[in-house]
Enzyme design. Structure first.
Site, mmCIF file in Angstrom:
data_model
loop_
_atom_site.group_PDB
_atom_site.id
_atom_site.type_symbol
_atom_site.label_atom_id
_atom_site.label_comp_id
_atom_site.label_asym_id
_atom_site.label_seq_id
_atom_site.Cartn_x
_atom_site.Cartn_y
_atom_site.Cartn_z
ATOM 1 N N HIS A 59 -17.830 -40.663 44.214
ATOM 2 C CA HIS A 59 -18.739 -40.477 45.122
ATOM 3 C C HIS A 59 -19.902 -41.222 45.141
ATOM 4 O O HIS A 59 -20.286 -42.227 44.287
ATOM 5 C CB HIS A 59 -19.145 -38.829 45.275
ATOM 6 C CG HIS A 59 -19.443 -38.187 43.978
ATOM 7 N ND1 HIS A 59 -20.744 -38.570 43.588
ATOM 8 C CD2 HIS A 59 -18.917 -37.220 43.173
ATOM 9 C CE1 HIS A 59 -21.123 -37.633 42.642
ATOM 10 N NE2 HIS A 59 -20.023 -37.006 42.158
ATOM 11 N N HIS A 109 -21.754 -41.157 41.698
ATOM 12 C CA HIS A 109 -21.188 -42.069 40.758
ATOM 13 C C HIS A 109 -21.731 -43.496 41.196
ATOM 14 O O HIS A 109 -21.878 -44.208 40.313
ATOM 15 C CB HIS A 109 -19.812 -42.072 40.813
ATOM 16 C CG HIS A 109 -19.224 -40.703 40.422
ATOM 17 N ND1 HIS A 109 -18.228 -40.089 41.226
ATOM 18 C CD2 HIS A 109 -19.263 -39.848 39.450
ATOM 19 C CE1 HIS A 109 -17.816 -38.891 40.646
ATOM 20 N NE2 HIS A 109 -18.410 -38.812 39.674
ATOM 21 N N CYS A 151 -17.517 -22.855 29.780
ATOM 22 C CA CYS A 151 -17.333 -23.281 31.073
ATOM 23 C C CYS A 151 -16.458 -24.314 31.064
ATOM 24 O O CYS A 151 -16.576 -25.426 30.747
ATOM 25 C CB CYS A 151 -18.863 -23.686 31.547
ATOM 26 S SG CYS A 151 -18.708 -24.484 33.371
ATOM 27 N N CYS A 177 -17.722 -27.845 32.811
ATOM 28 C CA CYS A 177 -18.449 -28.237 31.813
ATOM 29 C C CYS A 177 -17.754 -28.910 30.365
ATOM 30 O O CYS A 177 -18.213 -29.754 29.941
ATOM 31 C CB CYS A 177 -19.596 -27.525 31.250
ATOM 32 S SG CYS A 177 -20.925 -27.219 32.294
ATOM 33 N N CYS A 183 -22.511 -20.139 34.228
ATOM 34 C CA CYS A 183 -22.848 -21.433 33.628
ATOM 35 C C CYS A 183 -24.222 -21.995 34.307
ATOM 36 O O CYS A 183 -24.275 -21.970 35.690
ATOM 37 C CB CYS A 183 -21.788 -22.559 34.196
ATOM 38 S SG CYS A 183 -22.265 -24.162 33.602
ATOM 39 N N HIS A 219 -23.097 -25.415 36.768
ATOM 40 C CA HIS A 219 -22.185 -25.259 37.783
ATOM 41 C C HIS A 219 -22.343 -23.900 38.443
ATOM 42 O O HIS A 219 -21.823 -23.598 39.801
ATOM 43 C CB HIS A 219 -20.667 -25.312 37.339
ATOM 44 C CG HIS A 219 -20.525 -26.764 36.874
ATOM 45 N ND1 HIS A 219 -20.493 -26.994 35.588
ATOM 46 C CD2 HIS A 219 -20.063 -27.851 37.583
ATOM 47 C CE1 HIS A 219 -20.196 -28.342 35.303
ATOM 48 N NE2 HIS A 219 -19.933 -28.842 36.598
ATOM 49 N N LYS A 239 -28.166 -30.853 44.724
ATOM 50 C CA LYS A 239 -27.611 -31.742 43.803
ATOM 51 C C LYS A 239 -26.443 -32.345 44.614
ATOM 52 O O LYS A 239 -25.433 -31.643 45.233
ATOM 53 C CB LYS A 239 -27.252 -31.506 42.494
ATOM 54 C CG LYS A 239 -26.735 -32.478 41.582
ATOM 55 C CD LYS A 239 -26.377 -31.743 40.237
ATOM 56 C CE LYS A 239 -25.659 -32.933 39.441
ATOM 57 N NZ LYS A 239 -24.758 -32.580 38.327
ATOM 58 N N LYS A 296 -22.583 -31.067 43.996
ATOM 59 C CA LYS A 296 -22.196 -29.873 44.194
ATOM 60 C C LYS A 296 -20.992 -29.679 45.244
ATOM 61 O O LYS A 296 -20.978 -30.694 46.122
ATOM 62 C CB LYS A 296 -23.322 -29.042 44.611
ATOM 63 C CG LYS A 296 -24.307 -28.642 43.606
ATOM 64 C CD LYS A 296 -25.408 -27.559 44.279
ATOM 65 C CE LYS A 296 -26.225 -26.896 43.167
ATOM 66 N NZ LYS A 296 -25.577 -26.114 42.277
#
Length: 503
Positions: free
Chosen positions: A18, A21, A126, A129, A143, A146, A294, A297
């Site tokens: 995405h 990245h 998590c 994670c 978490c 997340h 963020k 998400k």
């Protein structure tokens, strides 16, 4: 020749590429291209992280083997980086045999040095994670990263003595040599260390999708411990110690702030435990935000780079990502922001300057570009632009470097507006104006290469120069007076046609 070893995070194969990245990878690519312009010997690494419970579960749900799931998603990343003209020298997958060997070698050394021991872990875990937490870490039972429920785990594990490295990590983070930039993230890592370090569980027995522990094959290393070692794998830690010793001191990790703890605390401690005392430099960026949330998400990570490339082209997308987002703090991402940056900087400024100069040279100089004058006002402005851009690229501030470069473009467009060479008669006066503008285009093509390598090369070709701007070497190539004159200048279609969003 100086060395520069640049690494992106390796991206977890639970997700397709995405925009978040892409931002990390384009930034690393641009800085690597800058160092190549300086004549540095560059090695640029990216790749995918493919082990762990999350991948095993996703594969089971799809009715396929974990390696098949990982291979399909890893291919998506490789295709995206090819689309975005990423100049990586290596692409690593943590399922490769070379990486398994490196993981086992490094962790065996840590074990032999007395920094790994066996114990039972019980507590929150998590899955997204792939990390354990304490109850104090959780936010309303969820978490902290997340914001979702954790699982309760009880498992016999091997633990890493992270607590043994508080003093060494403090000394590294407080030292005079650069460790983490921007400084605020170094202070954040230092706060984690000074807040007290707990030993970490580093193996699992409940899954088998991972690198086996060499001294106890009932265990596999869990994902982040395995993944971090990729940076050492790629430069020969497993089988070429001379190559590793040559490249490792030049290591620069580029990463997002959400993995600062892993890279700025756990990773250097792992290296020290294995007897590697030269620690890498870290360059940390904030989050891309959409509406204040963020990018990664749920719901916000569906913006694929290929969709934006369809509208703005590869270079328009690359430029907007680098120019619109300061490296370090969080920044807002928007489609409208890309449109504005594309039209203002690329279509109206750079593209317009290339087109305008070529057209006037064609009409007033029979298409042959004249040489610049040594005492031009633009010469001093170009010197300032290079100095500021160089400082910014060296400090991993692409947006600042590009602003310095585009300021020179704007100044040159203003210079042409003031002198109006299209109204002049052929002769020395118009030759001086156009020669100075051509020299700016030569310099700008070099300085813009890290962001828009293809368009910069095309501008370079159109003003009659051979080779490419990427072949040049700084700082000499940025010195005023390099355009020789007497070259055929070519007109052509706009480098960046103005973008009009569909209604």
């Amino acid at each position: 020749m100086a060395k520069f070893y640049a690494t992106t995070p390796i991206y977890y194969v639970n997700d397709v590429p995405h925009v978040g990245h892409a931002y990390a990878t384009i930034t690393t690519d641009a800085v690597s291209r800058w160092h190549r312009l300086l004549g540095d010997d560059v090695h640029f690494l990216t790749g995918t992280d493919e082990h762990g419970l999350k991948i095993q579960r996703a594969a089971e749900e799809a009715g396929i083997e974990p390696i098949e799931h990982a291979t399909k998603t890893s291919a998506r990343f490789q295709q995206t980086w090819e689309l975005l003209n990423i100049s990586n020298d290596d692409f690593i997958r943590t399922t490769e045999d070379r990486h398994r060997q490196a993981v086992q070698k490094l962790l065996q050394k840590a074990y032999d040095n007395g920094y790994i021991y066996e114990a039972t872990f019980e507590g929150p875990y998590c899955v997204p994670c792939e990390a354990y937490y304490t109850d104090d870490d959780l936010v309303e039972g969820n978490c902290p990263i997340h914001k979702r429920p954790v699982e309760h785990m009880v498992e016999d594990n091997y633990f890493f003595k992270l607590s043994a490295f508080e003093d060494q990590l403090t000394e590294w983070l407080e030292g005079d040599d650069p460790s983490i930039s921007p400084t605020g993230y170094r202070n954040e890592a230092l706060g984690i260390v000074k807040g007290g370090l707990r030993d970490l569980s580093i193996t699992r027995t409940s899954i088998d999708w991972g690198v086996p522990v060499p001294w106890d094959t009932d265990h596999v290393f869990y994902v982040w411990y395995d993944a971090l070692i990729n940076y050492a794998t790629a430069i020969g830690y497993h089988d070429d110690p001379d190559r590793f010793d040559e490249w490792w001191p030049a290591t620069h990790h580029f990463l997002g702030k959400d993995i600062l703890r892993f890279h700025g605390v756990y990773w250097p401690a792992m290296l020290l435990a294995a007897g590697i005392t030269q620690l890498p430099q870290l360059h940390v960026s904030g989050f891309l935000l959409v509406g204040g949330e963020k990018m990664s998400k749920t719901g916000l990570n569906k913006i694929e780079p290929s969709e934006l490339v369809e509208d703005f082209g590869v270079e328009g997308f690359r430029y907007a990502m680098l120019r619109n987002h300061s490296f370090g703090p969080d920044s807002d991402f928007s489609y409208e922001g890309i449109v504005e940056r594309y039209n203002t900087d690329l279509a109206n400024n750079f593209g317009n300057l290339v087109s305008r100069v070529a057209t006037v040279v064609s009409k007033k100089c029979d298409g042959i570009g004249p040489a610049p004058t040594p005492d031009a006002t633009l010469a001093s402005q170009a010197e300032v632009a290079y100095r500021e851009a160089s400082k910014a690229w060296d400090g991993v501030q692409p947006s600042v470097a590009l602003e310095a470069t585009w300021r020179l473009i704007r100044e040159t467009n203003e210079y042409l507006q003031e002198t109006e060479p299209w109204k002049m008669d052929p002769g020395p006066e118009v030759d001086a104006v156009l020669g100075n503008a051509l020299e700016v285009l030569r310099i700008v093509s070099i300085l813009a290469t890290p962001a828009i390598p293809t368009a910069a090369a095309e501008a370079w070709r159109r003003i009659g120069l051979s080779g490419t701007p990427a072949d040049q070497r700084l700082p000499e190539a940025a010195a005023w007076g390099g355009y020789p004159g007497g070259l055929a200048v070519e007109t052509g279609d706009p480098l960046f046609p103005r973008f009009k969003p569909s209604a």
